[in-house]
Design a protein around this motif. Structure first.
Motif, PDB file in Angstrom:
ATOM      1  N   THR A 209       0.507  -1.331  -0.001  1.00 47.54           N
ATOM      2  CA  THR A 209       0.371   0.097   0.439  1.00 47.54           C
ATOM      3  C   THR A 209       0.849   1.215  -0.205  1.00 47.54           C
ATOM      4  O   THR A 209       2.097   0.961  -0.249  1.00 47.54           O
ATOM      5  N   HIS A 210      -0.410   2.832  -0.071  1.00 46.66           N
ATOM      6  CA  HIS A 210       0.813   4.086   0.782  1.00 46.66           C
ATOM      7  C   HIS A 210       2.008   3.898   1.179  1.00 46.66           C
ATOM      8  O   HIS A 210       3.239   4.086   0.629  1.00 46.66           O
ATOM      9  N   HIS A 211       1.490   3.382   2.704  1.00 45.93           N
ATOM     10  CA  HIS A 211       2.245   3.412   3.877  1.00 45.93           C
ATOM     11  C   HIS A 211       3.870   2.276   3.679  1.00 45.93           C
ATOM     12  O   HIS A 211       4.258   2.611   4.564  1.00 45.93           O
ATOM     13  N   ASP A 212       3.653   1.199   2.900  1.00 49.88           N
ATOM     14  CA  ASP A 212       4.482   0.311   3.550  1.00 49.88           C
ATOM     15  C   ASP A 212       5.416  -0.171   1.351  1.00 49.88           C
ATOM     16  O   ASP A 212       6.131  -1.609   1.315  1.00 49.88           O
ATOM     17  N   ALA A 213       5.048   0.631   0.984  1.00 47.93           N
ATOM     18  CA  ALA A 213       5.114  -0.219  -0.901  1.00 47.93           C
ATOM     19  C   ALA A 213       6.933   0.412  -0.320  1.00 47.93           C
ATOM     20  O   ALA A 213       7.354   1.442  -0.048  1.00 47.93           O
ATOM     21  N   PRO A 214       7.564  -0.687  -0.879  1.00 52.04           N
ATOM     22  CA  PRO A 214       8.969  -0.284  -0.177  1.00 52.04           C
ATOM     23  C   PRO A 214       9.628   0.603  -1.980  1.00 52.04           C
ATOM     24  O   PRO A 214       9.098   1.091  -2.844  1.00 52.04           O
ATOM     25  N   THR A 215      10.222   1.385  -2.034  1.00 52.90           N
ATOM     26  CA  THR A 215      11.343   2.264  -2.882  1.00 52.90           C
ATOM     27  C   THR A 215      12.239   1.606  -3.727  1.00 52.90           C
ATOM     28  O   THR A 215      13.369   0.685  -2.807  1.00 52.90           O
ATOM     29  N   GLN A 216      12.365   1.947  -4.271  1.00 51.87           N
ATOM     30  CA  GLN A 216      12.570   0.838  -5.615  1.00 51.87           C
ATOM     31  C   GLN A 216      13.743   2.445  -6.750  1.00 51.87           C
ATOM     32  O   GLN A 216      13.114   3.079  -6.849  1.00 51.87           O
ATOM     33  N   TYR A 217      14.242   2.032  -7.416  1.00 54.58           N
ATOM     34  CA  TYR A 217      15.218   2.916  -8.074  1.00 54.58           C
ATOM     35  C   TYR A 217      15.045   1.961  -9.445  1.00 54.58           C
ATOM     36  O   TYR A 217      16.095   1.357 -10.052  1.00 54.58           O
TER      37      TYR A 217
ATOM     38  N   ARG B 298       7.946   4.532  -6.103  1.00 59.74           N
ATOM     39  CA  ARG B 298       7.299   2.722  -5.587  1.00 59.74           C
ATOM     40  C   ARG B 298       6.123   3.204  -6.598  1.00 59.74           C
ATOM     41  O   ARG B 298       5.552   3.484  -7.192  1.00 59.74           O
ATOM     42  N   ARG B 299       5.965   1.922  -6.671  1.00 53.34           N
ATOM     43  CA  ARG B 299       4.681   1.209  -7.396  1.00 53.34           C
ATOM     44  C   ARG B 299       4.102  -0.157  -6.578  1.00 53.34           C
ATOM     45  O   ARG B 299       4.309  -1.013  -5.304  1.00 53.34           O
ATOM     46  N   PHE B 300       2.912   0.082  -6.443  1.00 51.55           N
ATOM     47  CA  PHE B 300       1.720  -0.917  -5.498  1.00 51.55           C
ATOM     48  C   PHE B 300       0.002  -0.599  -6.272  1.00 51.55           C
ATOM     49  O   PHE B 300       0.168  -0.047  -7.353  1.00 51.55           O
ATOM     50  N   GLY B 301      -0.313  -1.600  -6.351  1.00 47.25           N
ATOM     51  CA  GLY B 301      -1.824  -1.983  -6.994  1.00 47.25           C
ATOM     52  C   GLY B 301      -1.666  -2.868  -7.574  1.00 47.25           C
ATOM     53  O   GLY B 301      -0.776  -3.563  -7.634  1.00 47.25           O
ATOM     54  N   LYS B 302      -3.387  -2.949  -8.165  1.00 46.01           N
ATOM     55  CA  LYS B 302      -3.242  -3.880  -8.713  1.00 46.01           C
ATOM     56  C   LYS B 302      -3.299  -3.762 -10.492  1.00 46.01           C
ATOM     57  O   LYS B 302      -2.763  -2.725 -11.376  1.00 46.01           O
ATOM     58  N   LYS B 303      -2.077  -4.751 -10.303  1.00 45.88           N
ATOM     59  CA  LYS B 303      -1.590  -5.165 -11.807  1.00 45.88           C
ATOM     60  C   LYS B 303      -1.961  -5.822 -13.055  1.00 45.88           C
ATOM     61  O   LYS B 303      -2.396  -6.575 -13.968  1.00 45.88           O
TER      62      LYS B 303
ATOM     63  N   MET C  98       7.425  11.689  -2.890  1.00 44.45           N
ATOM     64  CA  MET C  98       6.350  11.199  -2.175  1.00 44.45           C
ATOM     65  C   MET C  98       5.517  10.649  -1.121  1.00 44.45           C
ATOM     66  O   MET C  98       4.688  10.176  -1.352  1.00 44.45           O
ATOM     67  N   ASP C  99       6.440  11.266  -0.437  1.00 40.62           N
ATOM     68  CA  ASP C  99       5.599  10.793   0.723  1.00 40.62           C
ATOM     69  C   ASP C  99       4.109  12.269   1.117  1.00 40.62           C
ATOM     70  O   ASP C  99       4.066  12.115   1.669  1.00 40.62           O
ATOM     71  N   TYR C 100       4.709  12.807  -0.065  1.00 40.92           N
ATOM     72  CA  TYR C 100       3.112  13.995  -0.339  1.00 40.92           C
ATOM     73  C   TYR C 100       1.938  14.201  -0.753  1.00 40.92           C
ATOM     74  O   TYR C 100       1.236  14.445  -0.748  1.00 40.92           O
TER      75      TYR C 100
ATOM     76  N   GLY D 212      -7.073   4.464  -2.777  1.00 47.62           N
ATOM     77  CA  GLY D 212      -7.811   4.580  -3.308  1.00 47.62           C
ATOM     78  C   GLY D 212      -7.891   3.912  -5.074  1.00 47.62           C
ATOM     79  O   GLY D 212      -8.811   2.838  -5.288  1.00 47.62           O
ATOM     80  N   LEU D 213      -7.267   4.719  -5.557  1.00 51.64           N
ATOM     81  CA  LEU D 213      -6.772   4.052  -7.090  1.00 51.64           C
ATOM     82  C   LEU D 213      -6.358   2.978  -7.394  1.00 51.64           C
ATOM     83  O   LEU D 213      -5.864   1.996  -8.108  1.00 51.64           O
ATOM     84  N   ALA D 214      -5.959   2.311  -6.660  1.00 48.67           N
ATOM     85  CA  ALA D 214      -4.677   1.007  -6.818  1.00 48.67           C
ATOM     86  C   ALA D 214      -5.986   0.031  -6.540  1.00 48.67           C
ATOM     87  O   ALA D 214      -5.318  -0.934  -6.912  1.00 48.67           O
ATOM     88  N   LYS D 215      -6.845  -0.107  -6.125  1.00 47.64           N
ATOM     89  CA  LYS D 215      -7.521  -0.651  -5.882  1.00 47.64           C
ATOM     90  C   LYS D 215      -8.313  -1.322  -7.268  1.00 47.64           C
ATOM     91  O   LYS D 215      -9.023  -2.733  -7.941  1.00 47.64           O
ATOM     92  N   ASP D 216      -8.173  -0.579  -8.161  1.00 45.78           N
ATOM     93  CA  ASP D 216      -8.434  -1.139  -9.189  1.00 45.78           C
ATOM     94  C   ASP D 216      -7.307  -0.328 -10.485  1.00 45.78           C
ATOM     95  O   ASP D 216      -7.210  -1.507 -12.105  1.00 45.78           O
ATOM     96  N   ARG D 217      -6.429  -0.144 -10.280  1.00 41.89           N
ATOM     97  CA  ARG D 217      -5.353  -0.060 -11.428  1.00 41.89           C
ATOM     98  C   ARG D 217      -3.857  -0.366 -10.631  1.00 41.89           C
ATOM     99  O   ARG D 217      -3.579   0.516  -9.244  1.00 41.89           O
ATOM    100  N   GLU D 218      -2.317  -0.631 -11.184  1.00 44.39           N
ATOM    101  CA  GLU D 218      -1.805   0.508 -10.718  1.00 44.39           C
ATOM    102  C   GLU D 218      -0.983   1.176 -10.527  1.00 44.39           C
ATOM    103  O   GLU D 218      -1.014   2.751 -11.925  1.00 44.39           O
ATOM    104  N   VAL D 219      -0.787   2.141  -9.480  1.00 42.70           N
ATOM    105  CA  VAL D 219      -0.513   3.409  -9.091  1.00 42.70           C
ATOM    106  C   VAL D 219       1.409   2.941  -9.115  1.00 42.70           C
ATOM    107  O   VAL D 219       1.806   2.474  -7.869  1.00 42.70           O
TER     108      VAL D 219
END
Length: 278
Positions: free
Chosen positions: A5-13, A24-29, A44-46, A54-61
């Motif tokens: 989720t927003h709060h625990d998605a790992p930071t990638q590079y 950070r990527r999360f949500g429905k792929k 990203m934290d803002y 909310g948007l990640a329930k139906d798509r990848e964010v």
């Protein structure tokens, strides 16, 4: 569906154009992912978890820091055209063939540039609390707001994003509580980023002949979202965007300002989902 989720998605590079972009990527792929472009001095934290999750329930964010911003390497450029080009390089480095783009405030300027320069890379656009090149900023209260002192400091964002009404202020405090909940946080932006973004804003709002002409070249379906009284980028500029863009629709939320989607996150997610799914 991603377990993050927003709060625990790992930071990638990922590297592109000599820049190490943090994301950070999360949500429905499934379907087309949506790439978020942040406001002035934001990281990203803002973003509001109520919006992103909310948007990640139906798509990848996909959240990211553009060049030189916070945990991304490189130097923040002093034009939104360059920021847009860097964002495109980031998107392509992820191997994505098509994305939707969302931008708030100056992130909306970047989103427009991504659409202009990226062509078929961009399917749909959501522009929040933003405006167009050459816009008249005499009615903006941004200078007074950003030069003020706040205790605690994060209450700056109440004046930036919300109106001084009881209902808007209450929504703003709830937004701040959601926004500051993540513990593994990005560093704040550097002085170089602040100066470069400020210079880019100056260039963007400088009046020119045919300042609006470029909007006709943004052919992608666009959802423009705004508050009824935006203290940062006056609401009237969103009406101009809707009028001048070939395929744009406009939603104005009541009793709200620059961060209207943070005051009405559930309503915005419903509207954005309907738009993106259409």
């Amino acid at each position: 569906m991603s377990s993050h989720t927003h709060h625990d998605a790992p930071t990638q590079y990922v590297e592109a154009n000599g820049i190490r972009f943090a994301y950070r990527r999360f949500g429905k792929k499934a379907g087309v992912p949506v790439v978020f472009n942040q406001h002035y001095t934001g990281t990203m934290d803002y973003w509001d978890p109520a919006v992103t999750d909310g948007l990640a329930k139906d798509r990848e964010v996909i959240l990211f820091n553009n060049a030189g911003v916070s945990s991304s390497s490189g130097v923040t450029p002093s034009s939104f055209q360059e920021m847009g080009a860097n964002a495109i390089a980031f998107i392509r480095a992820l191997g994505l063939q098509q994305v939707d783009v969302l931008g708030i405030s100056i992130g909306g300027f970047v989103a427009q540039e991504i659409a202009l320069q990226g062509g078929d890379l961009v399917r749909k656009i959501i522009l929040v609390g933003t405006g167009h090149r050459g816009q008249d900023m005499t009615a903006s209260r941004s200078n007074a707001i950003f030069s003020g002192t706040y205790d605690p400091p994060e209450h700056l964002w109440l004046d930036v994003h919300f109106k001084p009404t009881e209902s808007s202020r209450k929504a703003g405090l709830a937004f701040l509580e959601r926004k500051w909940r993540r513990t593994d946080r990005d560093p704040e932006v550097s002085e170089q980023t602040i100066a470069a973004q400020g210079e880019a804003i100056g260039k963007w709002v400088t009046p020119e002949a045919d300042s609006l002409a470029y909007l006709k070249s943004i052919k992608q379906p666009t959802l423009v979202v705004q508050g009824s009284d935006d203290a940062i980028i006056p609401t009237i500029h969103s009406l101009t965007l809707q009028h001048e863009m070939p395929d744009a629709q406009l939603i104005v939320y009541p009793d709200s300002g620059h961060g209207s989607i943070y005051q009405y996150p559930g309503l915005f997610v419903m509207h954005a989902t309907t738009f993106l799914d259409a």
